[in-house]
Design an enzyme around this catalytic site. Structure first.
Site, PDB file in Angstrom:
ATOM      1  N   ARG A  74       0.835  -1.213   0.000  1.00  0.00           N
ATOM      2  CA  ARG A  74       0.000   0.000   0.000  1.00  0.00           C
ATOM      3  C   ARG A  74       0.866   1.258   0.000  1.00  0.00           C
ATOM      4  O   ARG A  74       0.546   2.257  -0.639  1.00  0.00           O
ATOM      5  CB  ARG A  74      -0.953   0.001   1.201  1.00  0.00           C
ATOM      6  CG  ARG A  74      -2.143  -0.921   0.955  1.00  0.00           C
ATOM      7  CD  ARG A  74      -3.194  -0.789   2.024  1.00  0.00           C
ATOM      8  NE  ARG A  74      -3.645   0.570   2.220  1.00  0.00           N
ATOM      9  CZ  ARG A  74      -4.245   1.000   3.345  1.00  0.00           C
ATOM     10  NH1 ARG A  74      -4.472   0.155   4.333  1.00  0.00           N
ATOM     11  NH2 ARG A  74      -4.637   2.231   3.459  1.00  0.00           N
ATOM     12  N   HIS A 127      -6.003   8.581  11.426  1.00  0.00           N
ATOM     13  CA  HIS A 127      -5.642   7.156  11.444  1.00  0.00           C
ATOM     14  C   HIS A 127      -4.150   6.941  11.228  1.00  0.00           C
ATOM     15  O   HIS A 127      -3.725   5.846  10.889  1.00  0.00           O
ATOM     16  CB  HIS A 127      -6.450   6.386  10.385  1.00  0.00           C
ATOM     17  CG  HIS A 127      -7.911   6.292  10.710  1.00  0.00           C
ATOM     18  ND1 HIS A 127      -8.852   5.784   9.848  1.00  0.00           N
ATOM     19  CD2 HIS A 127      -8.598   6.631  11.830  1.00  0.00           C
ATOM     20  CE1 HIS A 127     -10.059   5.831  10.417  1.00  0.00           C
ATOM     21  NE2 HIS A 127      -9.929   6.349  11.604  1.00  0.00           N
ATOM     22  N   GLY A 195     -15.870  12.024   0.571  1.00  0.00           N
ATOM     23  CA  GLY A 195     -15.301  10.726   0.207  1.00  0.00           C
ATOM     24  C   GLY A 195     -15.140   9.753   1.351  1.00  0.00           C
ATOM     25  O   GLY A 195     -14.186   8.981   1.371  1.00  0.00           O
TER      26      GLY A 195
HETATM   27  P1  OAD Z   1     -14.805   3.686   2.567  1.00  0.00           P
HETATM   28  O1  OAD Z   1     -14.271   2.737   1.547  1.00  0.00           O
HETATM   29  O2  OAD Z   1     -15.598   3.109   3.681  1.00  0.00           O
HETATM   30  O3  OAD Z   1     -15.711   4.789   1.873  1.00  0.00           O
HETATM   31  C1  OAD Z   1     -15.266   5.512   0.760  1.00  0.00           C
HETATM   32  C2  OAD Z   1     -16.399   6.412   0.294  1.00  0.00           C
HETATM   33  O4  OAD Z   1     -15.899   7.193  -0.774  1.00  0.00           O
HETATM   34  C3  OAD Z   1     -17.624   5.667  -0.210  1.00  0.00           C
HETATM   35  O5  OAD Z   1     -18.797   6.221   0.394  1.00  0.00           O
HETATM   36  C4  OAD Z   1     -17.622   5.939  -1.719  1.00  0.00           C
HETATM   37  O6  OAD Z   1     -18.919   6.081  -2.234  1.00  0.00           O
HETATM   38  C5  OAD Z   1     -16.893   7.258  -1.778  1.00  0.00           C
HETATM   39  N1  OAD Z   1     -16.179   7.503  -3.042  1.00  0.00           N
HETATM   40  C6  OAD Z   1     -15.576   6.625  -3.883  1.00  0.00           C
HETATM   41  N2  OAD Z   1     -14.986   7.266  -4.902  1.00  0.00           N
HETATM   42  C7  OAD Z   1     -15.233   8.581  -4.722  1.00  0.00           C
HETATM   43  C8  OAD Z   1     -14.881   9.769  -5.444  1.00  0.00           C
HETATM   44  N3  OAD Z   1     -14.165   9.737  -6.543  1.00  0.00           N
HETATM   45  N4  OAD Z   1     -15.308  10.962  -4.948  1.00  0.00           N
HETATM   46  C9  OAD Z   1     -16.051  11.024  -3.806  1.00  0.00           C
HETATM   47  N5  OAD Z   1     -16.408   9.948  -3.104  1.00  0.00           N
HETATM   48  C10 OAD Z   1     -15.998   8.740  -3.537  1.00  0.00           C
HETATM   49  O7  OAD Z   1     -13.555   4.508   3.109  1.00  0.00           O
HETATM   50  P2  OAD Z   1     -13.462   5.404   4.440  1.00  0.00           P
HETATM   51  O8  OAD Z   1     -14.760   6.041   4.741  1.00  0.00           O
HETATM   52  O9  OAD Z   1     -12.279   6.269   4.282  1.00  0.00           O
HETATM   53  O10 OAD Z   1      -9.569   2.489   8.568  1.00  0.00           O
HETATM   54  O11 OAD Z   1     -13.166   4.293   5.522  1.00  0.00           O
HETATM   55  C11 OAD Z   1     -12.916   4.692   6.854  1.00  0.00           C
HETATM   56  C12 OAD Z   1     -11.885   3.776   7.482  1.00  0.00           C
HETATM   57  O12 OAD Z   1     -12.301   2.397   7.311  1.00  0.00           O
HETATM   58  C13 OAD Z   1     -10.526   3.813   6.830  1.00  0.00           C
HETATM   59  O13 OAD Z   1      -9.720   4.868   7.307  1.00  0.00           O
HETATM   60  C14 OAD Z   1      -9.935   2.481   7.182  1.00  0.00           C
HETATM   61  C15 OAD Z   1     -11.138   1.616   6.912  1.00  0.00           C
HETATM   62  O14 OAD Z   1     -11.184   0.408   7.568  1.00  0.00           O
HETATM   63  C16 OAD Z   1      -8.629   1.630   9.021  1.00  0.00           C
HETATM   64  O15 OAD Z   1      -8.043   0.839   8.291  1.00  0.00           O
HETATM   65  C17 OAD Z   1      -8.379   1.750  10.481  1.00  0.00           C
END
Ligand code: OAD
Length: 257
Positions: A74, A127, A195
């Protein structure tokens, strides 16, 4: 005028008027750079791998080689991609607000360092970061670029193993990052979620905390989330498209490489 366009204009006005903004970002802002999100049903990390096998202390203790290889992969991905227009727009907005003696606190759940490379100068990394690793025995930190990847896992100089300085499931968030986040939420008049699926605590509740403190709220996301129905303005689409449009609407010009 379409309702999407008027919502964009409304969001631009709210951002222009705000004295103190908090932006919370998640993996979606880096998607257009080519980094996978976590919960995308096709490409998301957690649709392919079990987070309990990769993102916990237990997983690291059980199979440090596997976990180290995954985070090294990553890190390599993050280093080899470029920030996208969404990162640059956020960086430019932070500078613009700072020049106007206004506040913009950028809080990210991302560990990829792309906000900093996209021009943001002060990023609260909730994080942690994949670019710094630490010894499991002493906690001594080293930039990943200084480490040798001849063997997996990576032995530390002090008889432990090197692990990424990121927050795994079950671990506490960095105290200073949490404190800065809560302080910024107490003071902000506008909270913008970009996002993130809004499913991982405590970040998932930040928007509610800001709302309870009286802040207006905007969400910019590709898909609907649990927060879509409660924000003042929801803009559905790619952040790398919508954020530059908002900056154009406000009249902020910025160079993108
Ligand atoms: P997610 O994968 O849960 O969510 C990503 C979001 O971004 C989704 O709602 C998508 O619809 C949206 N998305 C995708 N492409 C996009 C774009 N081009 N523009 C705008 N939105 C877009 O990721 P996080 O919410 O970041 O933690 O997840 C939170 C945490 O869960 C992460 O930090 C990680 C994970 O497990 C750890 O690993 C501790």
């Amino acid at each position: 005028m379409s309702s999407d366009h008027s919502n964009l204009t409304l969001a631009a006005e709210m951002i222009d008027d705000a004295q103190s903004i908090v932006i919370l970002t998640g993996a979606g802002v880096s998607a257009e750079s080519g980094l996978a999100t976590f919960r995308d049903p096709e490409e998301g990390h957690w649709s392919k791998y079990d987070p309990m096998e990769l993102a916990t202390v237990h997983a690291f203790n059980k199979d440090p080689e596997l976990v180290t290889r995954w985070y090294h992969w990553r890190f390599t991905r993050a280093r080899n991609v470029e920030p996208n227009p969404g990162h640059y727009a956020i960086g430019a907005l932070q500078k613009h607000k700072s020049n106007a003696d206004q506040a913009l606190t950028l809080i990210t759940q991302n560990v990829d360092g792309l906000h900093q490379r996209g021009g943001a100068s002060d990023v609260v990394e909730l994080h942690g970061t994949i670019h710094t690793w630490r010894c499991t025995k002493t906690g001594k930190q080293r930039p990943l670029t200084e480490l040798s990847f001849d063997t997996f896992p990576i032995p530390s100089d002090d008889g432990g193993l090197m692990r990424p300085c990121i927050v795994w499931f079950g671990e506490s968030l960095p105290e200073d990052a949490l404190q800065r986040s809560f302080q910024a939420m107490a003071e902000c008049d506008l909270f913008i979620s970009i996002g993130t699926s809004g499913t991982v605590e405590p970040a998932a509740s930040f928007i509610l905390a800001a709302k309870e403190n009286g802040a207006k709220t905007i969400e910019i996301n590709r898909d609907p989330t649990p927060n879509t129905g409660i924000v003042d303005v929801a803009l559905q689409g790619a952040s790398g498209v919508i954020l530059p449009q908002i900056l154009t609407e406000i009249g902020i010009e910025y160079p993108t490489p």
